[in-house]
Design a protein around this motif. Structure first.
Motif, PDB file in Angstrom:
ATOM      1  N   ASP A 547       0.848  -1.191   0.000  1.00  0.00           N
ATOM      2  CA  ASP A 547       0.000   0.000   0.000  1.00  0.00           C
ATOM      3  C   ASP A 547       0.880   1.237   0.000  1.00  0.00           C
ATOM      4  O   ASP A 547       1.835   1.335   0.779  1.00  0.00           O
ATOM      5  N   ILE A 548       0.553   2.174  -0.855  1.00  0.00           N
ATOM      6  CA  ILE A 548       1.348   3.382  -1.021  1.00  0.00           C
ATOM      7  C   ILE A 548       0.430   4.591  -0.923  1.00  0.00           C
ATOM      8  O   ILE A 548      -0.644   4.614  -1.529  1.00  0.00           O
ATOM      9  N   LYS A 549       0.869   5.587  -0.188  1.00  0.00           N
ATOM     10  CA  LYS A 549       0.207   6.901  -0.199  1.00  0.00           C
ATOM     11  C   LYS A 549       1.218   7.897  -0.750  1.00  0.00           C
ATOM     12  O   LYS A 549       2.211   8.218  -0.090  1.00  0.00           O
ATOM     13  N   THR A 550       0.997   8.349  -1.949  1.00  0.00           N
ATOM     14  CA  THR A 550       1.988   9.174  -2.622  1.00  0.00           C
ATOM     15  C   THR A 550       2.034  10.601  -2.070  1.00  0.00           C
ATOM     16  O   THR A 550       1.135  11.039  -1.351  1.00  0.00           O
ATOM     17  N   LEU A 551       3.105  11.296  -2.402  1.00  0.00           N
ATOM     18  CA  LEU A 551       3.392  12.702  -2.099  1.00  0.00           C
ATOM     19  C   LEU A 551       3.856  12.964  -0.670  1.00  0.00           C
ATOM     20  O   LEU A 551       4.908  13.534  -0.446  1.00  0.00           O
ATOM     21  N   GLN A 552       3.038  12.641   0.351  1.00  0.00           N
ATOM     22  CA  GLN A 552       3.433  12.883   1.749  1.00  0.00           C
ATOM     23  C   GLN A 552       3.833  14.345   1.971  1.00  0.00           C
ATOM     24  O   GLN A 552       4.899  14.674   2.480  1.00  0.00           O
ATOM     25  N   ASN A 553       2.902  15.233   1.604  1.00  0.00           N
ATOM     26  CA  ASN A 553       3.195  16.661   1.627  1.00  0.00           C
ATOM     27  C   ASN A 553       3.464  17.229   3.009  1.00  0.00           C
ATOM     28  O   ASN A 553       4.099  18.284   3.126  1.00  0.00           O
ATOM     29  N   ASP A 554       2.993  16.578   4.050  1.00  0.00           N
ATOM     30  CA  ASP A 554       3.150  17.122   5.400  1.00  0.00           C
ATOM     31  C   ASP A 554       4.375  16.591   6.136  1.00  0.00           C
ATOM     32  O   ASP A 554       4.638  17.011   7.264  1.00  0.00           O
ATOM     33  N   TRP A 555       5.139  15.685   5.510  1.00  0.00           N
ATOM     34  CA  TRP A 555       6.289  15.103   6.200  1.00  0.00           C
ATOM     35  C   TRP A 555       7.448  16.093   6.214  1.00  0.00           C
ATOM     36  O   TRP A 555       7.546  16.976   5.371  1.00  0.00           O
ATOM     37  N   TRP A 556       8.354  15.925   7.178  1.00  0.00           N
ATOM     38  CA  TRP A 556       9.436  16.896   7.367  1.00  0.00           C
ATOM     39  C   TRP A 556      10.352  17.009   6.158  1.00  0.00           C
ATOM     40  O   TRP A 556      10.926  18.066   5.880  1.00  0.00           O
ATOM     41  N   PHE A 557      10.509  15.898   5.415  1.00  0.00           N
ATOM     42  CA  PHE A 557      11.316  15.907   4.196  1.00  0.00           C
ATOM     43  C   PHE A 557      10.543  15.134   3.151  1.00  0.00           C
ATOM     44  O   PHE A 557      10.071  14.028   3.405  1.00  0.00           O
ATOM     45  N   ASN A 558      10.384  15.726   1.991  1.00  0.00           N
ATOM     46  CA  ASN A 558       9.634  15.085   0.926  1.00  0.00           C
ATOM     47  C   ASN A 558      10.164  15.600  -0.407  1.00  0.00           C
ATOM     48  O   ASN A 558      11.141  16.354  -0.459  1.00  0.00           O
ATOM     49  N   GLN A 559       9.520  15.183  -1.489  1.00  0.00           N
ATOM     50  CA  GLN A 559      10.053  15.542  -2.797  1.00  0.00           C
ATOM     51  C   GLN A 559      10.037  17.050  -3.032  1.00  0.00           C
ATOM     52  O   GLN A 559      10.977  17.617  -3.613  1.00  0.00           O
ATOM     53  N   GLN A 560       8.994  17.714  -2.570  1.00  0.00           N
ATOM     54  CA  GLN A 560       8.930  19.162  -2.754  1.00  0.00           C
ATOM     55  C   GLN A 560      10.098  19.852  -2.056  1.00  0.00           C
ATOM     56  O   GLN A 560      10.748  20.733  -2.626  1.00  0.00           O
ATOM     57  N   ARG A 561      10.392  19.447  -0.824  1.00  0.00           N
ATOM     58  CA  ARG A 561      11.494  20.061  -0.093  1.00  0.00           C
ATOM     59  C   ARG A 561      12.846  19.670  -0.687  1.00  0.00           C
ATOM     60  O   ARG A 561      13.795  20.463  -0.677  1.00  0.00           O
ATOM     61  N   LEU A 562      12.937  18.451  -1.192  1.00  0.00           N
ATOM     62  CA  LEU A 562      14.146  18.048  -1.897  1.00  0.00           C
ATOM     63  C   LEU A 562      14.399  18.962  -3.090  1.00  0.00           C
ATOM     64  O   LEU A 562      15.506  19.493  -3.284  1.00  0.00           O
ATOM     65  N   ILE A 563      13.372  19.169  -3.898  1.00  0.00           N
ATOM     66  CA  ILE A 563      13.503  19.997  -5.097  1.00  0.00           C
ATOM     67  C   ILE A 563      13.870  21.426  -4.724  1.00  0.00           C
ATOM     68  O   ILE A 563      14.742  22.051  -5.349  1.00  0.00           O
ATOM     69  N   GLU A 564      13.237  21.961  -3.716  1.00  0.00           N
ATOM     70  CA  GLU A 564      13.464  23.359  -3.340  1.00  0.00           C
ATOM     71  C   GLU A 564      14.846  23.588  -2.737  1.00  0.00           C
ATOM     72  O   GLU A 564      15.328  24.734  -2.733  1.00  0.00           O
ATOM     73  N   SER A 565      15.475  22.535  -2.240  1.00  0.00           N
ATOM     74  CA  SER A 565      16.773  22.716  -1.570  1.00  0.00           C
ATOM     75  C   SER A 565      17.947  22.190  -2.386  1.00  0.00           C
ATOM     76  O   SER A 565      19.072  22.148  -1.895  1.00  0.00           O
ATOM     77  N   ARG A 566      17.710  21.787  -3.634  1.00  0.00           N
ATOM     78  CA  ARG A 566      18.815  21.405  -4.509  1.00  0.00           C
ATOM     79  C   ARG A 566      19.635  22.649  -4.866  1.00  0.00           C
ATOM     80  O   ARG A 566      19.107  23.750  -4.952  1.00  0.00           O
ATOM     81  N   ARG A 567      20.924  22.469  -5.080  1.00  0.00           N
ATOM     82  CA  ARG A 567      21.816  23.586  -5.403  1.00  0.00           C
ATOM     83  C   ARG A 567      22.378  23.361  -6.805  1.00  0.00           C
ATOM     84  O   ARG A 567      23.525  22.982  -6.997  1.00  0.00           O
ATOM     85  N   THR A 568      21.529  23.609  -7.798  1.00  0.00           N
ATOM     86  CA  THR A 568      21.811  23.172  -9.154  1.00  0.00           C
ATOM     87  C   THR A 568      23.031  23.851  -9.767  1.00  0.00           C
ATOM     88  O   THR A 568      23.668  23.279 -10.667  1.00  0.00           O
ATOM     89  N   TYR A 569      23.355  25.037  -9.343  1.00  0.00           N
ATOM     90  CA  TYR A 569      24.474  25.758  -9.943  1.00  0.00           C
ATOM     91  C   TYR A 569      25.754  24.928  -9.919  1.00  0.00           C
ATOM     92  O   TYR A 569      26.573  25.010 -10.835  1.00  0.00           O
TER      93      TYR A 569
END
Length: 579
Positions: A547-569
């Motif tokens: 069983d999978i519940k995707t996104l997990q937007n309320d967790w302390w670390f998730n894909q959104q926070r990963l994306i926002e904290s990448r240092r692409t330069y």
């Protein structure tokens, strides 16, 4: 001049500084470093912020304790390095005298004096209140014991940090950390992916309510745990005294399989790693989905499509029935690599077994998908014109091909018959965005990175994997709040963690080929108790419902926070072809 000794001892110093006591900490840390030097350690790594302690509310709070690099602190350690002919990595806060900016940094000193520094690229929230983002990239320093790079703590949550060290030529990654689990849990995979020795130094006490769990470790380039300090589960068990662990570094192992795989990278496919699609991304899926998925592992009859498709049909119906008995409707099924044929060795037989996407194998799965309202991911030998591909196909509940992926990274066997694909793929479906990888792709962390950038909610991975480039997870099992099952594999787990996408792996079994099964579900964060990884049995036909519940937007670390904290330069070396 390079040291001719082929092996030497490395030490991770698990030292616990006192907050706001820089000079006292430096003296105490020097004592422990000298103790390790007297035990013949040639490389000594200390924890993150080892000279000051970690928790500072703002710039004013830490201002009395920062130091230039080089400066007072490095001078003290240079004297010890010269006396004992050793190399030392010191975790410390730095002030840049020109800008007066502060950095969470690490300095490298050796017998010749100050060598270089690293400024932490990916920071945790606490440091953001006083530290500027690191601006040096990941430099590699050539020493007489090898080429040394440094990462710090949160860096390991981003595959790019260690990958940059490897691409820049490192042999050893020194890893100062103040970790409660996440940072040190990633290190085995980072060693395997990059062919690096990793020397990780953590703390083992509690500061301002933040508990650091010890478990400093030294990893070989094959991901073998060479040494590990005790795991400290809670503040009640804090170990305030310093601990030193030792591991043997074999310089002959600097040239290893992980290093050789760097030459197989496909930088031309990795350009999306440079994209910073945050805080807005209108292409991402915003809806969480509750999904029941099934993994099926079996031993194929090599080259016999009819028998294999009959077996798949039987096992698939069994999985659907098991789901019904549990009150669940299976929505996604993942099958192994080369599902209908198995791994054929003879080129003529491979050619005869190949089909296009309008062939009988695809039609078979389209029919099953439509009848049972399923998404199915399966592997096949695809042909287009005179070219053959190791492909994976996603069919949907309307009986249609949603998309197909041609494996981009081919192992040595597949290079004898298959053409590499030229695109990495994520597909939109009514249960979320599904990324597709195949077996050997897991050895290339850039693929998981692309899946994250393209916002895959789930990664499906048909595999025929016999562990040759991977190991079962070897960190202390008690570090994870939800324990990994027996047989969980380091690189498969790393795909899920690095992409922050639920990763479903279906592996073949086979006594002749040594494909061992252990298919599984790899999750976003078992370390802190969000979800539970699962693994199928080894060397046995098996069905696995998950069983999978995707996104997990309320967790302390998730894909959104990963994306926002990448240092692409700083990721440019990852998308540039080797010179």
């Amino acid at each position: 001049m390079e040291d001719s000794t082929m092996t030497f001892k490395a030490a991770a110093v698990q030292f616990n500084p006192q907050l706001n006591e820089r000079d006292q900490n430096i003296e105490g840390l020097l004592e422990v470093v000298i103790e390790a030097a007297k035990q013949d350690a040639k490389l000594i790594v200390t924890p993150e912020m080892a000279t000051t302690g970690y928790y500072y509310a703002n710039r004013d709070a830490i201002a009395p304790f920062v130091d230039t690099i080089p400066g007072y602190t490095t001078k003290k350690f240079e004297e010890v390095a010269k006396k004992y002919d050793i190399y030392i990595v010191i975790g410390m806060p730095e002030v840049d005298p020109e800008t007066e900016l502060y950095y969470n940094a690490a300095a490298l000193v050796g017998p010749e004096g100050y060598i270089g520094k690293y400024r932490k690229t990916h920071q945790w929230e606490t440091e953001e209140h006083w530290a500027a983002w690191g601006d040096l990239g990941v430099p590699v320093y050539d020493t007489k014991i090898g080429k040394i790079a440094m990462n710090i703590c949160m860096d390991s949550a981003y595959f790019e940090s260690a990958r940059l060290a490897a691409v820049n030529g490192a042999d050893i990654l020194a890893f100062p950390t103040n970790s409660s689990a996440q940072a040190i849990a990633a290190l085995q995979a980072r060693a395997i992916q990059n062919g690096l020795y990793i020397v990780s130094a953590n703390r083992s006490n509690t500061e301002n309510g933040f508990h650091m769990i010890g478990a400093s470790a030294i990893w070989s380039p094959e991901g073998k745990k060479l040494a590990e300090a005790a795991f400290v589960p809670s503040p009640n068990e804090d170990i305030h005294e310093s601990t030193i662990i030792y591991g043997e570094i074999d310089r002959m192992q600097y040239n290893n399989q992980g290093k050789k795989r760097l030459k197989e990278r496909r930088p031309e496919l990795y350009k999306d790693l440079m994209l910073y699609i945050a805080p807005w991304d209108y292409s991402k899926n915003n809806d969480s989905h509750d999904i029941t998925a099934a993994v099926i592992q079996y031993e194929p009859v090599i080259g016999n499509k009819d028998e294999n498709l009959d077996k798949i049909s039987t096992l698939l119906q069994k999985s659907l029935q098991e789901g019904k008995q549990k009150g669940k409707a299976v929505q996604l099924v993942v099958l192994p690599e080369l599902s209908a044929t198995g791994p054929i060795k003879e080129l003529d037989t491979i050619k005869n077994a190949a089909e296009d996407l309008d062939g009988t194998t695809v039609k078979f799965f389209e029919k099953i998908a439509k009848e049972n309202h399923l998404h199915i991911v399966f592997g096949m030998i695809e042909k287009e014109g005179d070219k053959l591909y190791n492909s994976a196909v996603l069919v949907g509940p309307k009986g249609e091909v949603i998309g197909s992926y041609r494996q981009a990274h081919l192992n040595e066997t597949d290079k004898t018959w298959a053409t590499p694909g030229n695109a990495l793929k994520v597909f939109s479906t009514d249960i979320g965005k599904i990324g597709v990888m195949i077996g050997y792709d897991a050895a290339f962390p850039e693929v998981a990175g692309i899946m994250a950038v393209r916002r895959a909610d789930i990664i499906a991975m048909p595999a025929r994997w016999n562990g040759i480039f991977d190991r079962e997870i070897e960190m202390n099992p008690n570090i994870s709040a939800n324990k990994y099952p027996a047989g969980a594999m380091s690189l498969w787990d790393s795909v899920a963690m690095s992409a922050q996408a639920y990763t479903i792996v279906s592996n073949l079994i086979g006594t002749d080929s040594n494909y061992f099964g252990q298919s599984g579900l790899y999750t976003l964060d078992p370390l802190y108790g969000l979800d539970q990884p699962l693994a199928a049995r080894k060397n046995q036909e098996d069905l696995l419902l998950m069983d999978i519940k995707t996104l997990q937007n309320d967790w302390w670390f998730n894909q959104q926070r990963l994306i926002e904290s990448r240092r692409t330069y700083f990721y440019k070396p990852l998308i540039q072809s080797a010179k």
